[in-house]
Design a protein around this motif. Structure first.
Motif, PDB file in Angstrom:
ATOM      1  N   GLU A 272       0.828  -1.207   0.000  1.00  0.00           N
ATOM      2  CA  GLU A 272       0.000   0.000   0.000  1.00  0.00           C
ATOM      3  C   GLU A 272       0.864   1.259   0.000  1.00  0.00           C
ATOM      4  O   GLU A 272       0.531   2.260  -0.641  1.00  0.00           O
ATOM      5  CB  GLU A 272      -0.932   0.008   1.214  1.00  0.00           C
ATOM      6  CG  GLU A 272      -2.006  -1.055   1.202  1.00  0.00           C
ATOM      7  CD  GLU A 272      -3.130  -0.743   0.235  1.00  0.00           C
ATOM      8  OE1 GLU A 272      -3.098   0.331  -0.393  1.00  0.00           O
ATOM      9  OE2 GLU A 272      -4.043  -1.593   0.095  1.00  0.00           O
ATOM     10  N   ALA A 273       1.987   1.211   0.709  1.00  0.00           N
ATOM     11  CA  ALA A 273       2.862   2.386   0.808  1.00  0.00           C
ATOM     12  C   ALA A 273       3.488   2.744  -0.531  1.00  0.00           C
ATOM     13  O   ALA A 273       3.922   3.888  -0.722  1.00  0.00           O
ATOM     14  CB  ALA A 273       3.956   2.132   1.846  1.00  0.00           C
ATOM     15  N   LEU A 274       3.531   1.800  -1.460  1.00  0.00           N
ATOM     16  CA  LEU A 274       4.125   2.073  -2.764  1.00  0.00           C
ATOM     17  C   LEU A 274       3.114   2.599  -3.780  1.00  0.00           C
ATOM     18  O   LEU A 274       3.492   2.952  -4.895  1.00  0.00           O
ATOM     19  CB  LEU A 274       4.774   0.800  -3.321  1.00  0.00           C
ATOM     20  CG  LEU A 274       6.007   0.297  -2.566  1.00  0.00           C
ATOM     21  CD1 LEU A 274       6.564  -0.939  -3.243  1.00  0.00           C
ATOM     22  CD2 LEU A 274       7.079   1.377  -2.478  1.00  0.00           C
ATOM     23  N   THR A 275       1.836   2.676  -3.393  1.00  0.00           N
ATOM     24  CA  THR A 275       0.805   3.101  -4.338  1.00  0.00           C
ATOM     25  C   THR A 275       1.095   4.480  -4.904  1.00  0.00           C
ATOM     26  O   THR A 275       1.088   4.682  -6.127  1.00  0.00           O
ATOM     27  CB  THR A 275      -0.583   3.091  -3.672  1.00  0.00           C
ATOM     28  OG1 THR A 275      -0.887   1.761  -3.253  1.00  0.00           O
ATOM     29  CG2 THR A 275      -1.656   3.581  -4.648  1.00  0.00           C
ATOM     30  N   GLU A 276       1.375   5.439  -4.046  1.00  0.00           N
ATOM     31  CA  GLU A 276       1.577   6.803  -4.527  1.00  0.00           C
ATOM     32  C   GLU A 276       2.910   6.993  -5.253  1.00  0.00           C
ATOM     33  O   GLU A 276       2.941   7.624  -6.314  1.00  0.00           O
ATOM     34  CB  GLU A 276       1.456   7.797  -3.380  1.00  0.00           C
ATOM     35  CG  GLU A 276       1.628   9.253  -3.775  1.00  0.00           C
ATOM     36  CD  GLU A 276       0.717   9.695  -4.930  1.00  0.00           C
ATOM     37  OE1 GLU A 276       1.098  10.631  -5.647  1.00  0.00           O
ATOM     38  OE2 GLU A 276      -0.369   9.100  -5.104  1.00  0.00           O
ATOM     39  N   PRO A 277       4.034   6.465  -4.751  1.00  0.00           N
ATOM     40  CA  PRO A 277       5.277   6.605  -5.529  1.00  0.00           C
ATOM     41  C   PRO A 277       5.182   6.015  -6.932  1.00  0.00           C
ATOM     42  O   PRO A 277       5.675   6.612  -7.891  1.00  0.00           O
ATOM     43  CB  PRO A 277       6.308   5.849  -4.675  1.00  0.00           C
ATOM     44  CG  PRO A 277       5.776   5.912  -3.292  1.00  0.00           C
ATOM     45  CD  PRO A 277       4.282   5.858  -3.427  1.00  0.00           C
ATOM     46  N   LEU A 278       4.529   4.865  -7.053  1.00  0.00           N
ATOM     47  CA  LEU A 278       4.383   4.273  -8.378  1.00  0.00           C
ATOM     48  C   LEU A 278       3.453   5.101  -9.255  1.00  0.00           C
ATOM     49  O   LEU A 278       3.718   5.314 -10.445  1.00  0.00           O
ATOM     50  CB  LEU A 278       3.860   2.841  -8.262  1.00  0.00           C
ATOM     51  CG  LEU A 278       4.892   1.798  -7.802  1.00  0.00           C
ATOM     52  CD1 LEU A 278       4.210   0.482  -7.456  1.00  0.00           C
ATOM     53  CD2 LEU A 278       5.949   1.569  -8.868  1.00  0.00           C
ATOM     54  N   ALA A 279       2.353   5.598  -8.682  1.00  0.00           N
ATOM     55  CA  ALA A 279       1.416   6.420  -9.456  1.00  0.00           C
ATOM     56  C   ALA A 279       2.078   7.697  -9.942  1.00  0.00           C
ATOM     57  O   ALA A 279       1.919   8.093 -11.099  1.00  0.00           O
ATOM     58  CB  ALA A 279       0.183   6.738  -8.618  1.00  0.00           C
ATOM     59  N   ALA A 280       2.835   8.363  -9.077  1.00  0.00           N
ATOM     60  CA  ALA A 280       3.529   9.592  -9.474  1.00  0.00           C
ATOM     61  C   ALA A 280       4.580   9.308 -10.537  1.00  0.00           C
ATOM     62  O   ALA A 280       4.884  10.180 -11.359  1.00  0.00           O
ATOM     63  CB  ALA A 280       4.177  10.240  -8.254  1.00  0.00           C
ATOM     64  N   GLY A 281       5.120   8.093 -10.537  1.00  0.00           N
ATOM     65  CA  GLY A 281       6.127   7.720 -11.519  1.00  0.00           C
ATOM     66  C   GLY A 281       5.570   7.215 -12.827  1.00  0.00           C
ATOM     67  O   GLY A 281       6.329   6.828 -13.712  1.00  0.00           O
ATOM     68  N   GLY A 282       4.233   7.202 -12.959  1.00  0.00           N
ATOM     69  CA  GLY A 282       3.628   6.789 -14.225  1.00  0.00           C
ATOM     70  C   GLY A 282       2.964   5.437 -14.206  1.00  0.00           C
ATOM     71  O   GLY A 282       2.550   4.934 -15.257  1.00  0.00           O
ATOM     72  N   PHE A 283       2.813   4.832 -13.016  1.00  0.00           N
ATOM     73  CA  PHE A 283       2.189   3.519 -12.894  1.00  0.00           C
ATOM     74  C   PHE A 283       1.017   3.603 -11.914  1.00  0.00           C
ATOM     75  O   PHE A 283       1.147   3.251 -10.732  1.00  0.00           O
ATOM     76  CB  PHE A 283       3.218   2.484 -12.423  1.00  0.00           C
ATOM     77  CG  PHE A 283       4.419   2.368 -13.317  1.00  0.00           C
ATOM     78  CD1 PHE A 283       4.368   1.614 -14.483  1.00  0.00           C
ATOM     79  CD2 PHE A 283       5.602   3.032 -13.006  1.00  0.00           C
ATOM     80  CE1 PHE A 283       5.477   1.514 -15.317  1.00  0.00           C
ATOM     81  CE2 PHE A 283       6.717   2.937 -13.829  1.00  0.00           C
ATOM     82  CZ  PHE A 283       6.657   2.172 -14.989  1.00  0.00           C
ATOM     83  N   PRO A 284      -0.138   4.089 -12.356  1.00  0.00           N
ATOM     84  CA  PRO A 284      -1.281   4.288 -11.455  1.00  0.00           C
ATOM     85  C   PRO A 284      -1.887   2.961 -11.007  1.00  0.00           C
ATOM     86  O   PRO A 284      -1.795   1.946 -11.716  1.00  0.00           O
ATOM     87  CB  PRO A 284      -2.275   5.067 -12.322  1.00  0.00           C
ATOM     88  CG  PRO A 284      -1.928   4.687 -13.717  1.00  0.00           C
ATOM     89  CD  PRO A 284      -0.443   4.492 -13.743  1.00  0.00           C
ATOM     90  N   PRO A 285      -2.523   2.939  -9.833  1.00  0.00           N
ATOM     91  CA  PRO A 285      -3.162   1.711  -9.360  1.00  0.00           C
ATOM     92  C   PRO A 285      -4.401   1.381 -10.182  1.00  0.00           C
ATOM     93  O   PRO A 285      -5.075   2.270 -10.705  1.00  0.00           O
ATOM     94  CB  PRO A 285      -3.534   2.044  -7.914  1.00  0.00           C
ATOM     95  CG  PRO A 285      -3.676   3.535  -7.899  1.00  0.00           C
ATOM     96  CD  PRO A 285      -2.668   4.062  -8.886  1.00  0.00           C
ATOM     97  N   VAL A 286      -4.684   0.096 -10.308  1.00  0.00           N
ATOM     98  CA  VAL A 286      -5.883  -0.377 -10.999  1.00  0.00           C
ATOM     99  C   VAL A 286      -6.591  -1.371 -10.085  1.00  0.00           C
ATOM    100  O   VAL A 286      -6.021  -1.887  -9.127  1.00  0.00           O
ATOM    101  CB  VAL A 286      -5.545  -1.027 -12.355  1.00  0.00           C
ATOM    102  CG1 VAL A 286      -4.928  -0.003 -13.297  1.00  0.00           C
ATOM    103  CG2 VAL A 286      -4.598  -2.211 -12.179  1.00  0.00           C
ATOM    104  N   GLU A 287      -7.856  -1.629 -10.390  1.00  0.00           N
ATOM    105  CA  GLU A 287      -8.646  -2.533  -9.565  1.00  0.00           C
ATOM    106  C   GLU A 287      -8.228  -3.983  -9.786  1.00  0.00           C
ATOM    107  O   GLU A 287      -7.734  -4.356 -10.855  1.00  0.00           O
ATOM    108  CB  GLU A 287     -10.123  -2.363  -9.884  1.00  0.00           C
ATOM    109  CG  GLU A 287     -10.674  -0.992  -9.494  1.00  0.00           C
ATOM    110  CD  GLU A 287     -12.157  -0.884  -9.759  1.00  0.00           C
ATOM    111  OE1 GLU A 287     -12.744  -1.877 -10.237  1.00  0.00           O
ATOM    112  OE2 GLU A 287     -12.724   0.183  -9.475  1.00  0.00           O
ATOM    113  N   SER A 288      -8.441  -4.782  -8.757  1.00  0.00           N
ATOM    114  CA  SER A 288      -8.108  -6.198  -8.842  1.00  0.00           C
ATOM    115  C   SER A 288      -9.060  -6.997  -7.977  1.00  0.00           C
ATOM    116  O   SER A 288      -9.501  -6.526  -6.922  1.00  0.00           O
ATOM    117  CB  SER A 288      -6.670  -6.443  -8.384  1.00  0.00           C
ATOM    118  OG  SER A 288      -6.389  -7.823  -8.292  1.00  0.00           O
TER     119      SER A 288
END
Length: 313
Positions: A272-288
């Protein structure tokens, strides 16, 4: 905000692309300009160089005598490392200062001749490489810049190879034609890929790739390695492993492969803690539907990706 790394061999025509991007709103950070600024007359950086290499690296008016410094700094690996230990932290700090000052919706264009040599590619959302064959670049340097042919050849040979640039290039702009043709190609990249990418990152929006590749058909292992390095730069020590697991098919184009990566972390809290760093880097979260995985897509309209963040078993 997204960060674009722009590079290319000497004489390739990088400045034409930079000027095109700047004219359409890019927030420009010039690495060469910063390198001169941090060792300008009266700066702490220049004082450190004098302390390390002697007073004779100064001109009569107290500025840096670059040929004199080069004669001392490039005679051995130790002296080169000493030079870099002084200048690189200063350049890095000033670059970060300028980046921090950029607007939240900026497209930050980092203009770096030695991006490949400095192993900086993973720290950008996209890397744009401007290319021209060596014989074209040599002719331009001699005929347009007035450089000595032997000096031009030496400079070209000292830089990264075309293969090394290809390995990090998300966008490959060929400049074997006219400046106007290169500017047109750069503008198309800006409008069709870079601006939409910025907008998708701002909206934390996952998209399927919708434009034709601006590079040659990728070698999938090389593309996977590039994405792995980029994800590592985003997640840092929070991950136990980042791996390229293969490819799947784009929803709208089954013939178009999408790289798949797995990020292994300690537990779901770390995921969960990596959600925002990845999103800001161009990898947004998606549903699963899988409660044990935190999946991410890609905001890049030119390259799809699927990144699964999962706890170690």
């Amino acid at each position: 905000m997204i960060r674009i790394g722009l590079t290319g061999g000497i004489g390739a025509g990088k400045s034409t692309v930079a000027q095109t991007f700047i004219a359409h709103g890019a927030y420009h950070i010039d690495a060469d300009k910063i390198a001169r600024e941090v060792v300008a007359r009266g700066t702490p950086g220049l004082a450190q160089l004098v302390e390390a290499f002697g007073e004779d690296v100064l001109t009569a008016d107290g500025g840096l005598d670059r040929p004199a410094l080069a004669a001392k700094a490039f005679v051995s690996d130790d002296s080169r490392k000493l030079l870099n230990s002084i200048t690189h932290p200063l350049i890095g700090a000033r670059t970060q200062e300028l980046t921090d000052a950029a607007p939240d919706d900026a497209i930050v264009l980092h203009d770096v001749p030695l991006l490949v040599e400095g192993h900086m590619a993973p720290f950008y959302h996209l890397v744009v490489v401007v290319h021209a064959d060596e014989d074209i670049r040599l002719r331009r340097l001699v005929e347009l810049r007035g450089m000595d042919a032997a000096d031009a050849e030496q400079r070209i040979a000292a830089q990264a190879t075309d293969e090394q640039r290809h390995a990090v290039a998300d966008i490959w702009l060929d400049n074997s034609g006219t400046p106007d043709e290169l500017a047109d190609a750069a503008l198309a990249v800006w409008e069709r890929r870079i601006v939409p990418f910025r907008d998708n990152v701002s909206a934390r929006r996952d998209v399927e790739p919708s434009i034709d590749d601006t590079t040659a058909d990728p070698e999938w292992t090389a593309l996977g390695a590039r994405l792995v390095n980029r994800v590592w730069a985003l997640v840092g020590g929070a991950a136990q492993a980042v791996e390229h697991c293969g490819t799947s098919s784009a929803a709208g184009n089954p013939a178009r492969p999408i790289p798949e990566l797995t990020v292994t972390v300690a537990d779901l809290v770390a995921a969960e803690a990596l959600t925002e760093p990845l999103a800001a880097g161009g990898f947004p979260p998606v549903e699963s539907d899988d409660p044990h995985v935190r999946p991410h897509g890609s905001a890049d309209p030119g390259r799809g990706a699927r990144v699964s963040v999962r706890p170690a078993e």
